[in-house]
Design a protein around this motif. Structure first.
Motif, PDB file in Angstrom:
ATOM      1  N   MET A   1     -22.943  46.274 -36.258  1.00  0.00           N
ATOM      2  CA  MET A   1     -21.641  45.623 -36.181  1.00  0.00           C
ATOM      3  C   MET A   1     -20.837  46.244 -35.051  1.00  0.00           C
ATOM      4  N   ASN A   2     -20.134  45.410 -34.320  1.00  0.00           N
ATOM      5  CA  ASN A   2     -19.303  45.882 -33.230  1.00  0.00           C
ATOM      6  C   ASN A   2     -18.081  46.613 -33.778  1.00  0.00           C
ATOM      7  N   GLU A   3     -17.667  47.691 -33.089  1.00  0.00           N
ATOM      8  CA  GLU A   3     -16.499  48.455 -33.517  1.00  0.00           C
ATOM      9  C   GLU A   3     -15.258  47.560 -33.591  1.00  0.00           C
ATOM     10  N   ALA A   4     -15.166  46.605 -32.685  1.00  0.00           N
ATOM     11  CA  ALA A   4     -13.986  45.743 -32.639  1.00  0.00           C
ATOM     12  C   ALA A   4     -13.905  44.818 -33.849  1.00  0.00           C
ATOM     13  N   ASP A   5     -15.006  44.641 -34.587  1.00  0.00           N
ATOM     14  CA  ASP A   5     -14.998  43.767 -35.757  1.00  0.00           C
ATOM     15  C   ASP A   5     -14.374  44.430 -36.975  1.00  0.00           C
ATOM     16  N   VAL A   6     -14.134  45.741 -36.895  1.00  0.00           N
ATOM     17  CA  VAL A   6     -13.575  46.487 -38.026  1.00  0.00           C
ATOM     18  C   VAL A   6     -12.085  46.712 -37.785  1.00  0.00           C
ATOM     19  N   ASP A  88     -33.475  40.025 -31.880  1.00  0.00           N
ATOM     20  CA  ASP A  88     -34.697  40.194 -31.094  1.00  0.00           C
ATOM     21  C   ASP A  88     -35.498  41.389 -31.601  1.00  0.00           C
ATOM     22  N   ASP A  89     -36.796  41.334 -31.392  1.00  0.00           N
ATOM     23  CA  ASP A  89     -37.667  42.411 -31.866  1.00  0.00           C
ATOM     24  C   ASP A  89     -37.341  43.754 -31.225  1.00  0.00           C
ATOM     25  N   SER A  90     -36.826  43.733 -30.004  1.00  0.00           N
ATOM     26  CA  SER A  90     -36.556  44.981 -29.299  1.00  0.00           C
ATOM     27  C   SER A  90     -35.181  45.561 -29.608  1.00  0.00           C
ATOM     28  N   ASP A  91     -34.335  44.827 -30.356  1.00  0.00           N
ATOM     29  CA  ASP A  91     -33.002  45.324 -30.678  1.00  0.00           C
ATOM     30  C   ASP A  91     -33.082  46.481 -31.662  1.00  0.00           C
ATOM     31  N   LEU A  92     -32.179  47.439 -31.503  1.00  0.00           N
ATOM     32  CA  LEU A  92     -32.133  48.592 -32.396  1.00  0.00           C
ATOM     33  C   LEU A  92     -31.226  48.315 -33.584  1.00  0.00           C
ATOM     34  N   CYS A  93     -31.587  48.889 -34.710  1.00  0.00           N
ATOM     35  CA  CYS A  93     -30.744  48.825 -35.897  1.00  0.00           C
ATOM     36  C   CYS A  93     -30.751  50.199 -36.567  1.00  0.00           C
ATOM     37  N   HIS A  94     -29.748  50.457 -37.377  1.00  0.00           N
ATOM     38  CA  HIS A  94     -29.635  51.737 -38.073  1.00  0.00           C
ATOM     39  C   HIS A  94     -30.012  51.523 -39.534  1.00  0.00           C
ATOM     40  N   VAL A 183     -30.412  48.407 -44.392  1.00  0.00           N
ATOM     41  CA  VAL A 183     -29.881  48.298 -43.042  1.00  0.00           C
ATOM     42  C   VAL A 183     -28.389  48.624 -43.091  1.00  0.00           C
ATOM     43  N   SER A 184     -27.988  49.643 -42.338  1.00  0.00           N
ATOM     44  CA  SER A 184     -26.581  50.051 -42.275  1.00  0.00           C
ATOM     45  C   SER A 184     -25.907  49.315 -41.123  1.00  0.00           C
TER      46      SER A 184
END
Length: 361
Positions: A1-6, A88-94, A183-184
């Protein structure tokens, strides 16, 4: 999530105090975010989990690694994730990994996420920042677990906004895996100690005041500076430093402020503001001195009268220049005072030459 969305979080990021009896919550800019993906029960697809640093493991991984599921002892329902959410498959997630027994104990049960998530409207008319541009509608997600705390030691915890897709009934998970992967989407840390005094004292102690901290070790305060409320012309307000002219410490000489090419003097009080880059705070000492000097000057009736007369002369001169410029633009001729004088002389010469001087010698 983008920081600006919070929009905001509570307790605040890196806050320290007694949060043992506080349920964390997060307010999102997107009013529909918690309901944008369908779940089997129709409940929101996100939840807020407060975890002590010893209760989970975390890492970043690509979407391809997440879907591959190479960890046999960790359960992750990849099939329950929507295509638009996978990116996308190459995108990172936490991701975070926690024990299944702990997850079943602290995760919101079926029917609870609807009670912990809601939309709300805020009256933003009193705001003076960029918030005014918003419509006032937000979404809020509340955690169902108090912030982990200890009596003697400060506990660092992380609050995670996690996806609950595939975990409709945490208490009834049929997997035999000892761990659960989540997924965080967003996270922030807090520090809590349950025997810390609750209320105003704990909050004040948790503030990283640095420059404004009262104590013998504060070099700025020892040299005569005091924090003062500072209201800017644009509406923002902050706290700036001020030191009076009678402080018994050497004051560094300011050679030039750079606002006037003739003598380097500022043309307004704001032009005399100094910014301490090391401490990231304004120094209003020179600005205040400029304003005091201005008030002392206009208190003298003779000086005030001279200033008013000078301003009127300047105003008249400016108006004449504007008028002559307008006429010159319309007619293509020079109507400045010098141009008018020249035209008068030329007309007088023409009259003398034609002999029609009207009796003039």
């Amino acid at each position: 999530m983008n920081e600006a969305d919070v929009y905001s979080v509570s307790p605040g990021n890196a806050a320290s105090g007694n949060f043992a009896n506080e349920l964390p919550h997060i307010t999102l800019e997107n009013k529909t975010f918690p309901w944008e993906h369908r779940t089997a029960s129709g409940e929101p697809w996100v939840a807020l989990l407060a975890l002590a640093e010893t209760e989970f493991e975390q890492k970043d991984m690509t979407i391809a690694q997440l879907l591959r599921g190479s960890d046999e002892d960790i359960y992750f329902p990849a099939s329950a994730q929507p295509r638009e959410y996978l990116e996308d498959d190459s995108d990172l997630c936490h991701v975070i990994d926690i024990e299944k027994t702990l997850f079943q104990k602290i995760a919101p049960r079926k029917g609870e996420r609807s009670l912990l998530t809601h939309g709300k409207f805020l009256n933003l008319m009193q705001k003076t920042d960029e918030t005014l541009k918003k419509d006032g509608y937000f979404a809020t997600v509340i955690g169902n677990r108090f912030v982990p705390s200890a009596v003697s030691d400060t506990v660092k915890s992380t609050v995670h906004l996690v996806s609950m897709l595939g975990y409709e009934e945490p208490e009834a998970l049929s997997t035999s895996c000892p761990k659960i992967r989540l997924v965080s989407l967003y996270r922030w840390s807090v520090f809590s100690k349950s025997n810390e005094e609750a209320g105003f004292t704990a909050l004040m102690r948790g503030i990283d005041c640095d420059v404004m901290k009262i104590g013998k070790e504060n070099e700025l305060l020892r040299h005569g500076y005091v924090p003062k409320r500072h209201l800017f012309r644009s509406g923002e307000n902050t706290v700036s430093l001020y030191r009076g002219p009678l402080s018994p410490y050497p004051v560094p000489k300011i050679e030039a402020f750079g606002h006037d090419k003739t003598n380097g003097m500022p043309v307004s009080a704001d032009g005399a503001l100094l910014f301490n880059r090391e401490k990231a705070v304004f120094d209003v000492s020179y600005s205040t001195a400029w304003q005091i000097g201005r008030l002392l000057a206009i208190q003298n009736k003779a000086i005030a009268s001279s200033i008013v007369k000078w301003r009127k002369n300047v105003e008249i001169t400016v108006k004449r220049k504007c008028a002559s410029g307008f006429l010159a633009m319309k007619t293509g001729e020079d109507y400045s005072p010098e141009g008018l004088a020249r035209k008068a002389v030329e007309a007088f010469v023409q009259i003398r030459k034609s002999g029609k001087n009207g009796g003039l010698g």
